[in-house]
Every structure is written in structure tokens, then in C-alpha cells.
Scaffold this active site. Structure first.
Site, mmCIF file in Angstrom:
data_model
loop_
_atom_site.group_PDB
_atom_site.id
_atom_site.type_symbol
_atom_site.label_atom_id
_atom_site.label_comp_id
_atom_site.label_asym_id
_atom_site.label_seq_id
_atom_site.Cartn_x
_atom_site.Cartn_y
_atom_site.Cartn_z
ATOM 1 N N LYS A 144 26.075 45.020 56.303
ATOM 2 C CA LYS A 144 25.931 44.106 55.154
ATOM 3 C C LYS A 144 24.736 43.152 55.324
ATOM 4 O O LYS A 144 24.048 42.846 54.362
ATOM 5 C CB LYS A 144 27.206 43.287 54.961
ATOM 6 C CG LYS A 144 28.374 44.100 54.400
ATOM 7 C CD LYS A 144 29.545 43.171 54.122
ATOM 8 C CE LYS A 144 30.764 43.947 53.722
ATOM 9 N NZ LYS A 144 31.893 43.091 53.385
ATOM 10 N N ASP A 176 32.309 41.191 46.766
ATOM 11 C CA ASP A 176 33.494 40.626 47.440
ATOM 12 C C ASP A 176 33.827 39.241 46.881
ATOM 13 O O ASP A 176 34.980 38.930 46.628
ATOM 14 C CB ASP A 176 33.240 40.473 48.949
ATOM 15 C CG ASP A 176 33.293 41.802 49.672
ATOM 16 O OD1 ASP A 176 33.931 42.745 49.147
ATOM 17 O OD2 ASP A 176 32.703 41.910 50.771
#
Ligand code: ATR
Length: 512
Positions: A287, A331
Site C-alpha cells: 500500500k 478503506d
């Protein structure tokens, strides 16, 4: 049309007949009968699907210890009722006459179980010049980029060709064989009957990876991770493609840890002609690498993704020749929307809330950044206090107030919302809770959100329910972040109910 071939080890006529029938029922177009374990010739009956016969020697990754002459005789005896027979290029170099009895049905193969053959291009030239009808090359993928070489072999083929990479990193060459017009791909009848590393089952190939609808123009998506084998994302996104009729396939993309591996993957996969890579999910450990790469490329990165320091979604605009990339983080939106929908409030109303975030890792960081961005007062609780202090200091005062507090004060907290972002309570430690055994001071207005999704109802959620609080499970967050990815890639509304059902079914199945 690319054939779906199920390999079957021949142990007896009875067992083989049963397995061939099962393979045909499962959707095999052809079966490969592996005669490696035979020491004497066998006359095969007619089977309900066409047959390839192979007797692979130990020195090429098979089980046969017979000398060449006996193996060739065995293949010849079995080939009377076979559509094709496979002989290794190395065998044919020593026994060129073996070609004659296999005229018009010879597969010439070369395998390397250690890595890419050094002389791959020369092998193919030799195969093209020889008398075989189908070329087969298979090697162990050292990295996901090996698959691109297999696709290039298919794109430049002079004869019907099978080009496959073995191992976990090679899975995409098996599924995308159809997109690149391979002669066939292999899929096993059962997990344990795979004849090569990384082979998927027929069931997974057809149901999970959408084999039947894959075509030359199918768009490719995937999750970049290491490890990737247990990811639920392929099941969830492929089910969404099924439901909406989107011409796409979503694959696990094993990219080794490290920025250089991530960069090399992006630089080779995004521009690869004919692959149509159209969107990526990014997870551990990439990420941060994704954000760094997008910044280096001068790509557009969503503001909150940048301040969180992590990108979990990349869009690739293939309608623009420059292939612009965009980085998102779905997210944090999933965390915010799970809370606002449960409380029936708008994001702006989050400014009136006190929120306890338990944990200061990647997910904790997303929660803190998102809630503080909308003005909430956030209290960070973490086992390692220094990490909570550092996280609070980083985000305090930007838009909301962020403070750190001692973990043993958690049960006395007067927050409205509690979010567990640690792995406490995750399978197999299902009897643990970040609250320990103490009864928290929850009211019916308290919202308790556990990012852990396995088990679906964690001990923390059970404690919250018992105290009368509202609860949100990790499945909700997982589905919402996936739905937002789907929408970013396709521009159409995600079938969230279908996606949720797939996650729940998988979790129930794995709990059995
Ligand atoms: P993720 O990216 O999924 O959030 P992570 O970055 O590894 O995962 O962070 C894990 C978080 O869970 C950390 O806050 C960690 O606490 P520490 O900072 O003290 O390591 C927390 N955590 C993990 N196991 C824990 C445990 N058994 N008890 C309490 N906290 C735990």
C-alpha cells in the site's frame, strides 16, 4: 477456442474411466492421461472426451523411470484411441523417428521446474522447425513478470501453442491462456490431483475465474499482494462481474515484497499490449509502495489516501493512450460510511462525536485520518503507547482533535464509537477481545465496530451486543471497500448484496 484440459494420472482402467467421466461432467474439453506410473503398454478404450496421452519421465518432472524406448512404445500403444500424444523435445532429439507414428497429433513439450529455460527463444525456434503439431512450454515462474513472456509466446505463435508458468506467481498464465488464444490450459479435477505446481481446479477456473466468458477483450483486474493465496477479493470481484455482466476477470497477483518489485510489476504490466490491465487492488505489503510509485509518476492521488500514506486502489484509464493512473484509498470511506449509515447521520455530523480507535497500525491510521478529517475527536488506544502518541501527534489539530490514551483506560472511555483495528479476536484467537473480560460502559447509542471479519461475530461484538450497543462487523468494511473499488473501475453501481453474500459464504465455509 482454448481447450480446458484436465490431467489424470492413470492408475487403473476403472479409476481412469471414473475420473474421465468426472472431468467431462466438470466441463473438460479434453483430458491428459498421464501414463507415468505404467511399466507396460495399455490399450485405451474410447472415452467420452478426446484424450492426450503422456508418459512423463522423471528427468522432466514426471514419474516414469522407463528408458526412452520403452516410454515411446508405451505412448505408441496407448495412442491408438488418443487425439494427441505428448513427447518431450529432449526425447525427440534422441528419437526423431517417434514423430512418424504420431503424425498430425504430436504435442512437443519442454518443462523447467527450476525457472525460465535459458534458451527459451531457441527452444521455440526448434519446436517450430520440427514436425510437431502443437508446441508446449512450461516453466516455474520466478516472478509474476514471467507470465508476460508466456503471453508473448502466445501472441507470436507460429503453431498452436501452450505457454504456461508454474507456481503461485504463474496462476494468471493458466487463467489468461484463453485471452491470449492458447491451444489449451490445464486445470485439476481436485486440489490434490494437480499434476503441476500452481494448477487451479476446474471448479475454480470456471466458477471463480470466469473461464467460460473470458475472451480476447476481457479486462483484467487483480489484487497485488504477498502472500495473496488466501485473499477473498477474487471471489468477491468476480462475483460482482458475473452479476453485472462486466467483461472482466479479477486475479491474485503475487508481487514480491519491496518497492523495486512493485515498480517493476507496474512498469511491465500496465503498458503490456493485449493484457488490458484496467484496475488494481493493493494490499500488504504494497500500500505504501503504491503511493510512492504514483507520486513518482506524477499520477493523481486522492487527498486522504496521500495523508494516510497508503493507496489500496489504482484505476487505469485505458481510453487514454497515456494510460493515466489514479490512486485511491477505499478503506477510509468504508469505515466512515459503515458508521454514518449505522448512526443514520451525515459525514459532517461526525464532528460531534468522540471516537475510540484501538490500534495504531495501517487500519488504525486510516480510521484516525478519516475521522479527524471530518472533525471528530479521536482517542487512540494502542498496546505500544509510543505508537499511539506518534499517530495522535501527526493528525491532531489538522481538522479534529486526536489524543492518545492508555490502553487500560479503554473500558472507562466515554466515546460514542469504538473501532477495533487490531488483530485481537481474529481467528484462531476467537476468545480474545481488546476489552479483555471487563464489561464496558456501553449504552444503546454506542456503536462498536470491529474491523476483524473472521470470525464474523468477534468476542468484542458479542460483548457489545450483550451491553445493548449497536455493532458493525468487519465484513461490512470489507464489502464496502471492495464495492467502492468496483465502482471506481467500472463506473457502475456495485452489487453489494452479492458481494456480501460471497464473503459470508466463504467465511462460513472456512469456519467448518
Ligand atoms: P494493520 O495494517 O492491519 O492495521 P499492523 O500495522 O500490523 O496491521 O497493526 C497491528 C495493530 O494491532 C497494532 O496497533 C498492534 O499494536 P502494537 O503497535 O503494540 O504492535 C495491534 N496489535 C496486534 N496484536 C495485538 C495484541 N495481541 N494485543 C494488542 N494489540 C495488538
Amino acid at each position: 477456442m482454448t481447450l480446458l484440459c484436465v490431467p489424470i494420472f492413470f492408475d487403473s482402467l476403472e479409476q481412469t474411466a471414473r475420473d474421465v467421466a468426472l472431468a467431462a461432467e466438470a466441463g473438460a474439453d479434453v483430458v491428459e492421461l498421464r501414463l507415468d506410473r505404467l511399466t507396460q503398454g495399455v490399450a485405451l478404450p474410447q472415452y467420452p472426451v478426446p484424450v492426450i496421452v503422456t508418459c512423463r519421465p522423471e528427468w522432466e518432472g514426471g514419474e516414469s523411470t522407463l528408458p526412452d524406448g520403452e516410454r515411446i512404445a508405451l505412448v505408441e500403444a496407448a495412442s491408438a484411441n488418443a487425439r494427441y500424444a505428448d513427447l518431450e523435445l529432449a526425447t525427440l532429439r534422441r528419437h526423431p523417428d517417434a514423430r512418424t507414428f504420431l503424425a498430425e497429433r504430436l504435442i512437443v513439450s519442454a518443462h523447467d521446474f527450476k525457472g525460465r529455460p535459458d534458451r527459451l527463444a531457441n527452444l521455440v525456434v526448434e519446436m517450430n522447425a520440427g514436425g510437431g503439431d502443437v508446441n508446449k512450454v512450461a516453466w516455474m515462474a520466478r516472478s509474476i513478470r514471467d507470465n508476460l513472456e508466456a503471453f508473448e509466446l502466445l501472441q507470436t505463435r507460429q503453431k498452436p501453442t501452450i505457454a504456461l508458468c508454474m507456481g503461485e506467481a504463474g496462476l494468471i498464465s493458466r487463467v489468461l491462456a484463453k485471452k491470449f488464444g492458447a491451444f489449451l490450459t490445464f486445470a485439476s479435477l481436485r486440489d490434490e490431483s494437480a499434476t503441476a505446481p500452481g494448477q487451479v481446479t476446474v471448479h475454480d477456473l470456471k466458477r471463480l475465474y470466469r473461464w467460460d466468458v473470458i475472451g480476447a477483450r476481457t479486462k483484467v483486474y487483480g489484487v497485488v499482494a504477498s502472500p495473496v493465496v488466501h485473499s477473498m477479493s477474487p471471489a468477491v470481484h468476480n462475483a460482482a462481474f458475473d452479476q453485472t455482466g462486466h467483461d472482466g476477470v479479477y486475479l491474485p497477483l503475487l508481487v514480491n515484497p519491496g518497492y523495486e518489485s512493485f515498480k517493476a510489476f507496474m512498469e511491465s504490466f500496465v503498458p503490456f499490449e493485449g493484457l488490458d490491465l484496467s484496475g488494481l487492488s493493493v494490499t500488504l505489503p504494497h500500500k505504501e509502495n503504491a503511493l510512492k510509485y504514483l507520486r513518482e509518476k506524477g499520477a493523481d492521488v486522492e487527498e486522504l489516501a496521500a495523508s494516510i500514506g497508503a493507496v489500496n486502489t489504482i484505476t487505469i484509464d485505458r481510453s487514454d493512450r497515456r494510460l493515466p493512473l489514479r490512486g485511491l484509498n477505499t478503506d477510509y470511506g468504508a469505515i466512515l460510511d459503515s458508521i454514518t449509515d449505522t448512526m443514520r447521520i451525515s459525514r459532517d455530523a461526525l464532528g460531534d462525536l468522540r471516537v475510540a480507535v484501538i490500534g495504531a497500525g495501517g487500519t488504525g491510521r486510516s480510521a484516525v485520518a478519516a475521522l479527524a478529517h471530518y472533525g471528530a475527536t479521536v482517542v487512540v488506544y494502542n498496546r505500544t503507547r509510543e505508537k499511539a502518541d506518534a499517530l495522535a501527534a501527526e493528525f491532531n489539530g489538522r481538522t479534529g482533535r486526536v489524543v492518545a490514551a492508555s490502553m487500560d483506560k479503554l473500558c472507562d472511555s466515554c466515546c460514542h464509537v469504538f473501532i477495533n483495528t487490531t488483530s485481537v479476536g481474529m481467528h484462531p484467537h476467537v476468545n480474545e477481545s481488546p476489552l479483555g473480560e471487563r464489561a464496558p460502559k456501553f449504552t444503546p447509542d454506542t456503536v462498536v465496530f470491529d474491523a476483524v471479519y473472521n470470525p464474523m461475530k468477534t468476542k468484542l461484538l458479542r460483548q457489545a451486543e450483550a451491553a445493548g450497543a449497536k455493532t458493525i462487523g468487519g465484513v461490512e468494511m470489507f464489502v464496502r471497500q471492495a464495492a467502492a473499488q468496483f465502482e471506481a473501475w467500472t463506473g457502475t453501481k456495485a452489487p453489494s448484496d452479492v458481494m456480501r453474500r460471497v464473503v459470508e459464504q466463504r467465511l462460513l465455509h472456512s469456519a467448518r
